[in-house]
Scaffold this motif. Structure first.
Motif, mmCIF file in Angstrom:
data_model
loop_
_atom_site.group_PDB
_atom_site.id
_atom_site.type_symbol
_atom_site.label_atom_id
_atom_site.label_comp_id
_atom_site.label_asym_id
_atom_site.label_seq_id
_atom_site.Cartn_x
_atom_site.Cartn_y
_atom_site.Cartn_z
ATOM 1 N N UNK A 158 1.078 -1.354 -0.205
ATOM 2 C CA UNK A 158 -0.029 -0.275 0.024
ATOM 3 C C UNK A 158 1.112 1.610 0.156
ATOM 4 N N UNK A 159 0.786 2.261 -1.028
ATOM 5 C CA UNK A 159 1.286 3.901 -0.961
ATOM 6 C C UNK A 159 1.078 3.962 0.502
ATOM 7 N N UNK A 160 0.376 4.301 0.769
ATOM 8 C CA UNK A 160 -0.142 5.024 2.088
ATOM 9 C C UNK A 160 0.650 4.305 2.838
ATOM 10 N N UNK A 161 0.376 3.049 3.719
ATOM 11 C CA UNK A 161 0.625 2.725 4.188
ATOM 12 C C UNK A 161 2.660 3.289 3.975
ATOM 13 N N UNK A 162 3.357 2.930 2.904
ATOM 14 C CA UNK A 162 5.138 3.297 2.950
ATOM 15 C C UNK A 162 4.726 4.253 3.020
ATOM 16 N N UNK A 163 4.620 5.667 2.571
ATOM 17 C CA UNK A 163 4.706 6.987 2.591
ATOM 18 C C UNK A 163 4.200 6.556 4.286
ATOM 19 N N UNK A 164 3.578 6.554 5.096
ATOM 20 C CA UNK A 164 4.081 6.803 6.997
ATOM 21 C C UNK A 164 4.536 5.906 7.050
ATOM 22 N N UNK A 165 5.510 4.557 7.237
ATOM 23 C CA UNK A 165 6.273 4.245 7.122
ATOM 24 C C UNK A 165 7.886 4.952 7.540
ATOM 25 N N UNK A 166 7.913 5.621 6.245
ATOM 26 C CA UNK A 166 8.627 6.155 5.970
ATOM 27 C C UNK A 166 8.839 7.653 6.574
ATOM 28 N N UNK A 167 7.897 7.919 6.752
ATOM 29 C CA UNK A 167 7.342 9.376 7.128
ATOM 30 C C UNK A 167 7.815 8.887 8.823
ATOM 31 N N UNK A 175 8.082 -13.170 7.014
ATOM 32 C CA UNK A 175 8.216 -14.675 6.806
ATOM 33 C C UNK A 175 7.281 -15.330 6.537
ATOM 34 N N UNK A 176 5.965 -14.602 6.651
ATOM 35 C CA UNK A 176 4.788 -16.314 6.516
ATOM 36 C C UNK A 176 3.717 -15.598 5.852
ATOM 37 N N UNK A 177 3.972 -14.608 5.463
ATOM 38 C CA UNK A 177 2.682 -13.914 4.576
ATOM 39 C C UNK A 177 3.526 -13.983 2.789
ATOM 40 N N UNK A 178 2.734 -13.182 2.232
ATOM 41 C CA UNK A 178 3.477 -13.102 0.687
ATOM 42 C C UNK A 178 2.851 -11.799 0.446
ATOM 43 N N UNK A 179 3.814 -10.475 -0.414
ATOM 44 C CA UNK A 179 3.320 -9.442 -0.301
ATOM 45 C C UNK A 179 1.586 -9.355 -0.867
ATOM 46 N N UNK A 180 0.820 -8.074 -0.447
ATOM 47 C CA UNK A 180 -0.380 -7.471 -0.722
ATOM 48 C C UNK A 180 -1.109 -7.068 0.595
ATOM 49 N N UNK A 181 -2.551 -7.630 0.573
ATOM 50 C CA UNK A 181 -3.372 -7.074 1.629
ATOM 51 C C UNK A 181 -2.973 -7.373 2.737
ATOM 52 N N UNK A 182 -2.839 -8.670 3.426
ATOM 53 C CA UNK A 182 -2.588 -9.268 4.125
ATOM 54 C C UNK A 182 -1.451 -8.870 4.506
#
Length: 157
Positions: free
Chosen positions: A29-38, A81-88
């Motif tokens: 998620x772009x919003x999540x990436x932005x929040x983490x970087x911020x 490690x336990x999940x694939x890239x995506x919403x989960x």
């Protein structure tokens, strides 16, 4: 006790500066990436503020391993490690980050109260600023989760 808490959260914040980029790299998620970087930028500032507090106390900035943060970061790594890239995975990253935020909110709130009791007005102001930023980060993660991530994750899982 105040000094022990200071050393603990100093180690924790420094550990977090290494963990946040890994979480951002694994988010979709772009919003999540932005929040983490911020929040990474804020966390780097938190480290500097803690160093300022050490200086006010006339002490060398030195961390002491924070078992709580080490465990929370390890738990976050397990989610990756336990999940694939995506919403989960994004939902898992948010959950891990919010656990970290709640730990930080508890720690900064306690330290702020200790500093107030000890009459350290300048330290109280510094800790209050960081505490408010941690609360805001937690709220922002909730907004991201509720607005998009959790519904998508529920449909996938």
């Amino acid at each position: 006790m105040f000094e022990d808490e200071l050393k603990d959260i100093y180690w924790a914040e420094k550990k977090l500066t290494k963990a946040l980029p890994k979480m951002a790299k694994n988010a979709s998620s772009e919003k999540l990436i932005e929040a983490l970087n911020s929040h990474l930028s804020e966390t780097e500032e938190h480290v500097l503020r803690l160093e300022q507090i050490f200086e006010i106390l006339g002490k060398k900035a030195k961390g002491k391993k924070c078992d709580a943060m080490a465990g929370l970061v390890e738990e976050g790594s397990g989610i990756l490690e336990e999940t694939e890239i995506g919403v989960v995975r994004d939902a898992g990253i948010i959950a891990a980050c919010q656990k970290i935020e709640h730990y930080e909110i508890a720690t900064y709130g306690t330290m702020r109260q200790f500093a107030e009791t000890l009459g350290m007005k300048e330290v109280v102001t510094i800790l209050e600023q960081t505490l408010e930023e941690e609360k805001t980060a937690d709220k922002n993660l909730t907004i991201i989760a509720v607005d998009a991530i959790n519904v998508g994750a529920a449909k996938e899982d």
